[in-house]
Write a protein that holds these residues in place. Sequence first.
Motif, short mmCIF file in Angstrom:
data_model
loop_
_atom_site.label_atom_id
_atom_site.label_comp_id
_atom_site.label_asym_id
_atom_site.label_seq_id
_atom_site.Cartn_x
_atom_site.Cartn_y
_atom_site.Cartn_z
N ALA A 1 -3.75 -10.16 -8.30
CA ALA A 1 -3.38 -8.85 -7.77
C ALA A 1 -3.65 -8.89 -6.28
N GLN A 2 -3.03 -7.98 -5.53
CA GLN A 2 -3.26 -7.99 -4.09
C GLN A 2 -3.20 -6.58 -3.54
N ARG A 3 -3.71 -6.43 -2.32
CA ARG A 3 -3.66 -5.16 -1.61
C ARG A 3 -2.31 -5.02 -0.91
N ALA A 4 -1.92 -3.77 -0.64
CA ALA A 4 -0.72 -3.48 0.14
C ALA A 4 -0.86 -2.10 0.74
N PHE A 5 -0.09 -1.82 1.80
CA PHE A 5 0.02 -0.45 2.28
C PHE A 5 0.87 0.33 1.29
N TRP A 6 0.50 1.58 1.07
CA TRP A 6 1.20 2.40 0.09
C TRP A 6 2.70 2.51 0.40
N PHE A 7 3.06 2.75 1.66
CA PHE A 7 4.48 2.92 1.97
C PHE A 7 5.27 1.65 1.67
N PRO B 1 9.92 2.11 -6.00
CA PRO B 1 9.73 3.57 -6.01
C PRO B 1 9.42 4.14 -7.39
N ASP B 2 9.57 3.34 -8.46
CA ASP B 2 9.22 3.82 -9.80
C ASP B 2 7.76 3.53 -10.15
N THR B 3 6.97 3.17 -9.15
CA THR B 3 5.56 2.82 -9.34
C THR B 3 4.74 3.99 -9.88
N ARG B 4 3.83 3.70 -10.81
CA ARG B 4 2.80 4.66 -11.22
C ARG B 4 1.65 4.56 -10.23
N LEU B 5 1.16 5.70 -9.79
CA LEU B 5 0.06 5.72 -8.82
C LEU B 5 -1.17 6.36 -9.44
N ILE B 6 -2.30 5.68 -9.29
CA ILE B 6 -3.60 6.24 -9.68
C ILE B 6 -4.40 6.43 -8.40
N VAL C 1 12.31 2.96 6.30
CA VAL C 1 12.51 2.59 4.90
C VAL C 1 13.23 3.72 4.19
N ALA C 2 13.91 3.38 3.09
CA ALA C 2 14.76 4.34 2.40
C ALA C 2 13.96 5.41 1.67
N LYS C 3 12.81 5.02 1.10
CA LYS C 3 12.06 5.96 0.27
C LYS C 3 10.59 5.93 0.66
N ARG C 4 10.00 7.12 0.77
CA ARG C 4 8.58 7.26 1.05
C ARG C 4 7.99 8.31 0.13
N ASP C 5 6.67 8.27 -0.01
CA ASP C 5 5.96 9.18 -0.90
C ASP C 5 4.71 9.65 -0.19
N ASP C 6 4.51 10.98 -0.11
CA ASP C 6 3.41 11.52 0.68
C ASP C 6 2.15 11.81 -0.12
N ARG C 7 2.05 11.26 -1.33
CA ARG C 7 0.81 11.45 -2.08
C ARG C 7 -0.36 10.72 -1.42
N LEU C 8 -0.04 9.68 -0.66
CA LEU C 8 -1.05 8.97 0.13
C LEU C 8 -0.50 8.77 1.53
N PRO C 9 -1.35 8.58 2.53
CA PRO C 9 -0.85 8.21 3.86
C PRO C 9 -0.06 6.90 3.79
N ASN C 10 0.84 6.70 4.73
CA ASN C 10 1.69 5.51 4.73
C ASN C 10 0.90 4.22 4.56
N LYS C 11 -0.18 4.10 5.33
CA LYS C 11 -0.91 2.84 5.37
C LYS C 11 -2.22 2.89 4.59
N ALA C 12 -2.31 3.83 3.66
CA ALA C 12 -3.44 3.80 2.74
C ALA C 12 -3.32 2.53 1.90
N GLU C 13 -4.43 1.83 1.70
CA GLU C 13 -4.39 0.59 0.94
C GLU C 13 -4.44 0.86 -0.55
N VAL C 14 -3.61 0.12 -1.28
CA VAL C 14 -3.57 0.23 -2.74
C VAL C 14 -3.65 -1.17 -3.33
N LEU C 15 -4.24 -1.28 -4.51
CA LEU C 15 -4.23 -2.52 -5.28
C LEU C 15 -3.02 -2.45 -6.20
N VAL C 16 -2.17 -3.49 -6.17
CA VAL C 16 -0.86 -3.36 -6.81
C VAL C 16 -0.65 -4.42 -7.90
#
Length: 614
Positions: free
Chosen positions: A595-601, A608-613, A484-499
């Motif tokens: 709302a649904q779950r997703a892997f963070w990556f 990529p402009d997502t706010r993360l809590i 993928v073009a953009k990744r963010d290491d604040r969470l592991p790739n497959k950490a689950e997030v509610l989006v």
Amino acid sequence: MDAVSDSRPEDEGSRGHGERRLPLLQLGRPVRRARPGRECPHCDRHNVGRPARADAPDRRVDHHAGAVSARLLQSRPRRSYRRCECRMEGPRGVGQFQHRLHLPSRRWQGGDQRDRAVPDPATSAGGMSGGGPSGVRSQQLVVRRKVRRQGASFAVGLLVLSLGPAPWSLAQPAALTEHPDIRLFLVAGTAEGPIGRDALGQIGEQWRAGYAGIIWDMARALRPPGPQMFRFFSLVDFLQQQTGEQHGADLARWKEWIWEQPYDPHPDYGFFKGQWYSQLDPGFAEFFPRAVTSLIRLDEVEWGGVGVNGIPPLEYPMHLEVGEAGYLADDHIVFGITVEGEARAYPKRILAWHEMALDRLGGVELTIVYCTLCGTVIPFESVADGRRFTFGTSGLLYRSNKLMFDHETRSLWNTFEGVPVVGALAGGGLRLTHRAVVTTTWGEWRRTHPETTVLSLETGHRRDYSEGAAYRDYFGTDGLMFQVAKRDDRLPNKAEVLVFRPDGSAQTGANLPLAIAASFLQRNRLFHQEFGGRRLVVVTSVQGANRVYDAQDVQFVRQLDDAQVADQSGRAWRITEDALVLDDDSGVRRVRVPAQRAFWFGWYAQFPDTRLIH
């Protein structure tokens, strides 16, 4: 490629002295010999897109040039690809899956209403040859080259992609003359030796950085080991010469560089993609007709390792009552959906093998999409703007997220947003209605929904439906299957997030896409958050199931149990799938928000402009 002599008589008045007819080379077959001939200076010309003249029969070339052979695209990838028949992953060549695309599909509830004619497969590049009305010549791409050896001149070849009339003609429209004919790229990716080099030379004369994605697509299919390795290195060398970048055979680094550039593609990039991938499955060509509309970067669309519907959707699957579902244990993961009071559980162990279910729940037609790669399940209503759509799995990915397609128009849809992004419907304002879903355990779901139904193991397909069997290796690591073009290491790739993503087009400040880490919500089981002009509350159960409601002016302060929450005034509210309902007045409700779950990556790659809590 076989050298095929044109045996038609020559019109001496139309040829220069000593000119000889060049052999026709059919794509996909080895060159057996090259016919010697006298020196002919004008044979060095490269005629692109020139139609044969109807009044000069001696100049007509064979209308039955062969298709680009699928064997030319076979390779042995160094990473895993998804599989569609009983095994989802494992190294394989792109040509090895062709006989695994058509799987048995039994229809169950509602199946008698779903019978429909499936459009004929799209015609591949070679399959478009010939035909057409009387007097209409096929459009041709001609690449000619002379090679001297020890004073003698040899005709190396005449390569022709011969195609039928519109709408499938490959002839370059006049408006695109400032770009190389798109057929030159197909020649460069399939022809050996001087012919392929000559096609690259013509592309280089009009080179733009936006063509790099096309070269990458071809190099990916031709990468070593394999007999096509010489063409692979020829493409890589050409890319280095044209761009000045020195990434060698590192396709991942090339992809990063391509994505860093402004997007300025060849106008026929989509059409090329359809023709190139049609060697794997002719159905891919149907997604990319000439002048196709695309709202996304096509250099971020790639083959996902299966053909069209190679991972077969479930169509109105059989379901069971709670007491009949003995195959499920209480800790097995299910995706719970309730529509108009009717509840159904879709076990992950089944849905992961199919990634899509077409179903009817509460009288509403649903398309339930599960992108296993990005870890998200989204139920959509199948009717949009008064039109009912029947969806399937395209076999293509965008930013590691599956692209689904509708059978009616063959448009490709972004499954995170439920909007068409490539094809006839793209840009038309259509958006599917998103229904709520909860990821939970079978034990929790059946306790809170004793009237629920659940999918049966009798799906009409042979699979290992045991818990955790599908994608075991992929889910068990943090590694990715596709770049993928953009990744963010604040969470592991497959950490689950509610989006969450706002419905409106304005996405600034507090209205940006939002992701909340599932681990954060497990620690803060009653969490208030402003989003999209609404005051939301996320209620998380002991087992980790998340449900989101529009709290409005109510401040919820604690959970009484998994079935109730209390507000700041001490009033109890019942937790339901549709709303939070005030115990002493059922008319007072705070409605559920999808709302649904997703892997963070996967979510970050899309937004990529997502706010993360977290």
